[in-house]
Design an enzyme around this catalytic site. Structure first.
Site, PDB file in Angstrom:
ATOM      1  CD  GLN A   1       0.875  -8.881  -2.565  1.00 31.98           C
ATOM      2  OE1 GLN A   1       1.810  -9.571  -3.279  1.00 31.98           O
ATOM      3  NE2 GLN A   1      -0.399  -8.647  -2.869  1.00 31.98           N
TER       4      GLN A   1
ATOM      5  CG  ASP B   1      -1.779  -1.088   1.316  1.00 34.41           C
ATOM      6  OD1 ASP B   1      -2.132  -1.708  -0.047  1.00 34.41           O
ATOM      7  OD2 ASP B   1      -2.271  -1.736   2.277  1.00 34.41           O
TER       8      ASP B   1
ATOM      9  CE  LYS C   1       2.181  -2.432  -4.441  1.00 32.59           C
ATOM     10  NZ  LYS C   1       2.135  -2.185  -2.885  1.00 32.59           N
TER      11      LYS C   1
ATOM     12  N   GLY D   1      -4.526  -4.232  -3.733  1.00 32.17           N
ATOM     13  CA  GLY D   1      -5.440  -3.355  -4.097  1.00 32.17           C
ATOM     14  C   GLY D   1      -4.617  -2.202  -4.441  1.00 32.17           C
ATOM     15  CG  HIS D   2      -2.039  -2.076  -6.990  1.00 30.76           C
ATOM     16  ND1 HIS D   2      -1.132  -2.479  -7.881  1.00 30.76           N
ATOM     17  CD2 HIS D   2      -1.633  -2.555  -5.750  1.00 30.76           C
ATOM     18  CE1 HIS D   2      -0.328  -3.446  -7.197  1.00 30.76           C
ATOM     19  NE2 HIS D   2      -0.689  -3.482  -6.157  1.00 30.76           N
TER      20      HIS D   2
HETATM   21  P1  GDP Z   1      -0.687   0.288  -3.605  1.00 26.00           P
HETATM   22  O1  GDP Z   1      -1.356  -1.104  -3.026  1.00 26.00           O
HETATM   23  O2  GDP Z   1       0.823   0.498  -3.640  1.00 26.00           O
HETATM   24  O3  GDP Z   1      -1.212   0.575  -4.869  1.00 26.00           O
HETATM   25  O4  GDP Z   1      -1.409   1.463  -2.447  1.00 26.00           O
HETATM   26  P2  GDP Z   1      -2.935   1.685  -2.246  1.00 26.00           P
HETATM   27  O5  GDP Z   1      -3.827   2.257  -3.375  1.00 26.00           O
HETATM   28  O6  GDP Z   1      -3.461   0.562  -1.691  1.00 26.00           O
HETATM   29  O7  GDP Z   1      -2.960   2.542  -1.179  1.00 26.00           O
HETATM   30  C1  GDP Z   1      -2.254   4.006  -1.293  1.00 26.00           C
HETATM   31  C2  GDP Z   1      -3.320   4.814  -0.969  1.00 26.00           C
HETATM   32  O8  GDP Z   1      -2.846   6.095  -0.728  1.00 26.00           O
HETATM   33  C3  GDP Z   1      -4.403   5.113  -1.950  1.00 26.00           C
HETATM   34  O9  GDP Z   1      -5.778   5.503  -1.403  1.00 26.00           O
HETATM   35  C4  GDP Z   1      -3.895   6.090  -2.784  1.00 26.00           C
HETATM   36  O10 GDP Z   1      -5.095   6.860  -3.433  1.00 26.00           O
HETATM   37  C5  GDP Z   1      -3.318   7.003  -2.073  1.00 26.00           C
HETATM   38  N1  GDP Z   1      -1.985   7.824  -2.314  1.00 26.00           N
HETATM   39  C6  GDP Z   1      -1.202   7.485  -3.225  1.00 26.00           C
HETATM   40  N2  GDP Z   1      -0.161   8.516  -3.171  1.00 26.00           N
HETATM   41  C7  GDP Z   1      -0.824   9.328  -2.275  1.00 26.00           C
HETATM   42  C8  GDP Z   1      -0.066  10.700  -1.709  1.00 26.00           C
HETATM   43  O11 GDP Z   1       1.008  11.017  -2.257  1.00 26.00           O
HETATM   44  N3  GDP Z   1      -0.712  11.280  -0.829  1.00 26.00           N
HETATM   45  C9  GDP Z   1      -1.897  10.835  -0.306  1.00 26.00           C
HETATM   46  N4  GDP Z   1      -2.334  11.769   0.579  1.00 26.00           N
HETATM   47  N5  GDP Z   1      -2.495   9.706  -0.758  1.00 26.00           N
HETATM   48  C10 GDP Z   1      -1.645   8.932  -1.585  1.00 26.00           C
HETATM   49  P1  IMO Z   2      -0.733  -4.157  -2.456  1.00 26.02           P
HETATM   50  O1  IMO Z   2      -0.269  -4.814  -3.447  1.00 26.02           O
HETATM   51  C1  IMO Z   2      -0.991  -4.684   2.175  1.00 26.02           C
HETATM   52  C2  IMO Z   2      -0.895  -8.588   3.670  1.00 26.02           C
HETATM   53  C3  IMO Z   2      -2.145  -9.118   4.305  1.00 26.02           C
HETATM   54  C4  IMO Z   2      -1.726 -10.132   5.343  1.00 26.02           C
HETATM   55  C5  IMO Z   2      -0.596 -10.990   4.526  1.00 26.02           C
HETATM   56  C6  IMO Z   2      -0.975 -12.139   3.690  1.00 26.02           C
HETATM   57  O2  IMO Z   2      -2.070  -3.467  -2.307  1.00 26.02           O
HETATM   58  O3  IMO Z   2       0.107  -3.609  -1.524  1.00 26.02           O
HETATM   59  P2  IMO Z   2      -2.519 -12.945   1.980  1.00 26.02           P
HETATM   60  O4  IMO Z   2      -3.855 -12.351   1.417  1.00 26.02           O
HETATM   61  O5  IMO Z   2      -1.494 -12.480   0.904  1.00 26.02           O
HETATM   62  O6  IMO Z   2      -2.345 -14.202   2.385  1.00 26.02           O
HETATM   63  O7  IMO Z   2      -2.107 -12.145   3.161  1.00 26.02           O
HETATM   64  O8  IMO Z   2      -0.396  -9.840   3.558  1.00 26.02           O
HETATM   65  N1  IMO Z   2      -1.304  -8.166   2.132  1.00 26.02           N
HETATM   66  C7  IMO Z   2      -1.120  -7.031   2.065  1.00 26.02           C
HETATM   67  N2  IMO Z   2      -1.057  -5.898   2.833  1.00 26.02           N
HETATM   68  N3  IMO Z   2      -1.163  -4.476   0.662  1.00 26.02           N
HETATM   69  C8  IMO Z   2      -1.059  -5.707  -0.145  1.00 26.02           C
HETATM   70  O9  IMO Z   2      -1.185  -5.853  -1.320  1.00 26.02           O
HETATM   71  C9  IMO Z   2      -1.546  -6.850   0.541  1.00 26.02           C
HETATM   72  N4  IMO Z   2      -1.541  -7.916   0.143  1.00 26.02           N
HETATM   73  C10 IMO Z   2      -1.598  -8.934   1.209  1.00 26.02           C
HETATM   74  O10 IMO Z   2      -3.033  -8.189   5.190  1.00 26.02           O
HETATM   75  O11 IMO Z   2      -1.407  -9.403   6.503  1.00 26.02           O
HETATM   76 MG    MG Z   3      -2.860  -1.509  -1.867  1.00 21.27          MG
END
Ligand code: GDP
Ligand code: IMO
Ligand code: MG
Length: 428
Positions: free
Chosen positions: A222, A13, A16, A40-41
């Site tokens: 991840q 998270d 990415k 979840g991207h």
């Molecule tokens: P990912 O899994 O690495 O793609 O990240 P996620 O999408 O799960 O979580 C990142 C969250 O932070 C999302 O809700 C993005 O919209 C948000 N986000 C990304 N970059 C920034 C930033 O620079 N500032 C803020 N405030 N939010 C951001």
């Molecule tokens: P993105 O790509 C954050 C965490 C789960 C759990 C552990 C194992 O959005 O960054 P799994 O479902 O793989 O068996 O879970 O890994 N986890 C993540 N945490 N971002 C993710 O993906 C994750 N994918 C798995 O919360 O602790």
């Molecule tokens: Mg994510």
């Protein structure tokens, strides 16, 4: 042309999805190399927030080819939902998305096995997203799995049923009750959706693209601290989330890797169980969660929050050979008077800057305190507008880890990004 890689340096998270979307116009191909719908991207543009799980984050750019690589595990049900929501947004993914024949399928019973295993573990559960990731990768390495290429091969249904029977026996041992029929119907609908896409030998294709000087970006899921080998085991996911995972997950030789973009948040978050040395249980932790909107993109669970952890970040940079860094979400700390950064750990009575084998032992972070910038970073449009205190924060991190921060994200929107020209060279 070499293949660049973008991957997470923390517990996922890091942002990415957002940054891959921003970088996509520089690339011909975006290829996901591991993980599955546990990811979840999120992307934001034109006031729309979109979350992708299996589909690469380049999908909104019509001239880019997106590939789901062999290292990914695919749940047809979730894949269909993703495609349906793209269709609603007017995106015709079928013309720009290719799927590796070697990618493995997540079966409905993999999800049940995941839930049964977590229930059995009780308090020591991993905190899995319950998407069937672990069981699907277990069947891959156990040489039992079903692959995308099997869908159009002989006896697909028989192979599916044989594997489901095997799973049912294991689930019985867990004494876990479940209902398969509803999800199974959706699963077959998802298989029909998958059939509308081109199944390819993606390793051949990607190597051909690189020979033709096409630019490829490998997108990780991840983060390094969730890697099956180098993460905080056993509280990890079941794939190699690190740079080497791009080689095995796409069929790229190590000497074909170009830039490695390591992405990290200006603080830390973690969702699920497991060690987190800099976790905050106080008002500051709550503020990070609130201002950072730290709720999982896949499960909606609240993310645990804490200060930036440099020993862990250095470890992640080392494992991946990160050549440049991307920092996200510093704007979340805009109002903070003081910002802390962990520079070492007190572990088994001694100070250390390395990442210990057993992170489940008590670890006390040693902090450096820095002055907050008290400026709204989300409005910044050029690097010369960064406040001094923010530059000092970034400078400190760069000096400690020895790699420059070349890109700074200052908000969730596509437009909220600064490409820095003024970066120093560090001798790593
Ligand atoms: P990912 O899994 O690495 O793609 O990240 P996620 O999408 O799960 O979580 C990142 C969250 O932070 C999302 O809700 C993005 O919209 C948000 N986000 C990304 N970059 C920034 C930033 O620079 N500032 C803020 N405030 N939010 C951001
Ligand atoms: P993105 O790509 C954050 C965490 C789960 C759990 C552990 C194992 O959005 O960054 P799994 O479902 O793989 O068996 O879970 O890994 N986890 C993540 N945490 N971002 C993710 O993906 C994750 N994918 C798995 O919360 O602790
Ligand atoms: Mg994510």
């Amino acid at each position: 042309m070499k293949v660049d890689v973008l991957l997470g340096l923390q517990w996922g998270d890091e942002g990415k999805g957002k940054v891959v979307d921003v970088l996509t116009p520089n690339y011909d191909v975006i290829a996901r190399f591991q993980g599955g719908p546990n990811a979840g991207h999120s992307l934001e543009f034109n006031n729309i927030r979109h979350v992708l799980h299996t589909i690469p984050s380049g999908i909104f750019h019509k001239d880019t080819i997106n590939i789901i690589g062999n290292g990914v595990v695919i749940d047809p049900v979730i894949f269909k939902k993703e495609i349906d929501s793209l269709v609603k947004m007017g995106v015709d993914a079928s013309s720009r998305l290719l799927i590796s024949k070697r990618a493995h399928l997540i079966l409905p019973t993999h999800r049940i096995l995941d839930a049964a295993s977590e229930a059995y573990k009780g308090k020591s559960k991993i905190g899995s997203t319950l998407k069937g990731i672990g069981p699907a990768y277990m069947d891959k390495t156990g040489r039992n799995g079903l692959r995308i290429g099997d869908i159009t091969g002989n006896n697909f249904i028989e192979k599916y049923q044989a594997l489901v029977e095997k799973h049912k026996q294991i689930i019985r041992q867990y004494k876990y009750t479940y209902n398969l029929s509803g999800y199974e119907k959706e699963w077959y609908d998802g298989i029909d959706t998958l059939k509308g896409f081109q199944f390819v030998d993606s390793e051949q294709l990607i190597n051909t693209y690189t020979h033709e000087n096409k630019k490829v970006l490998a997108e990780g899921a991840q983060g390094t601290l969730l890697d099956i080998d180098f993460g905080t085991y056993p509280y990890v996911t079941s794939s190699n989330t690190i740079c080497a995972g791009a080689c095995t997950g796409l069929g790229i030789a190590p000497n074909k890797i170009g830039d490695v973009f390591g992405i990290f948040k200006a603080y830390c978050t973690r969702v699920g169980s497991g060690p987190f040395p800099t976790e905050l249980f106080d008002e500051t932790g709550k503020a990070l969660q609130k201002f950072g909107n730290e709720f999982g993109s896949t499960t909606g669970r609240a993310r645990r929050c804490g200060w930036l952890d440099l020993p862990a970040l250095k470890y992640a940079i080392m494992i991946n050979g990160a050549t440049q860094l991307i920092m996200t979400k510093a704007d979340v700390m805009d109002q903070f008077d003081i910002i802390k950064v962990a520079v070492a750990y007190k572990y088994q009575g001694q100070a250390t800057v390395s990442f210990p084998f057993d992170m489940n032992e008590p670890i006390e972070p040693v902090y450096k305190e820095m002055k907050g910038w008290k400026t709204d970073l989300t409005k910044i449009t050029a690097e010369d507008q960064f406040p001094d205190e923010f530059l000092q924060y970034m400078d400190f991190i760069e000096k400690e880890v020895g790699v420059p921060v070349k890109i700074v994200s200052v908000g969730p929107d596509r437009k909220q990004i600064i490409f820095r020209k003024n970066v120093k060279t560090y001798i790593g």
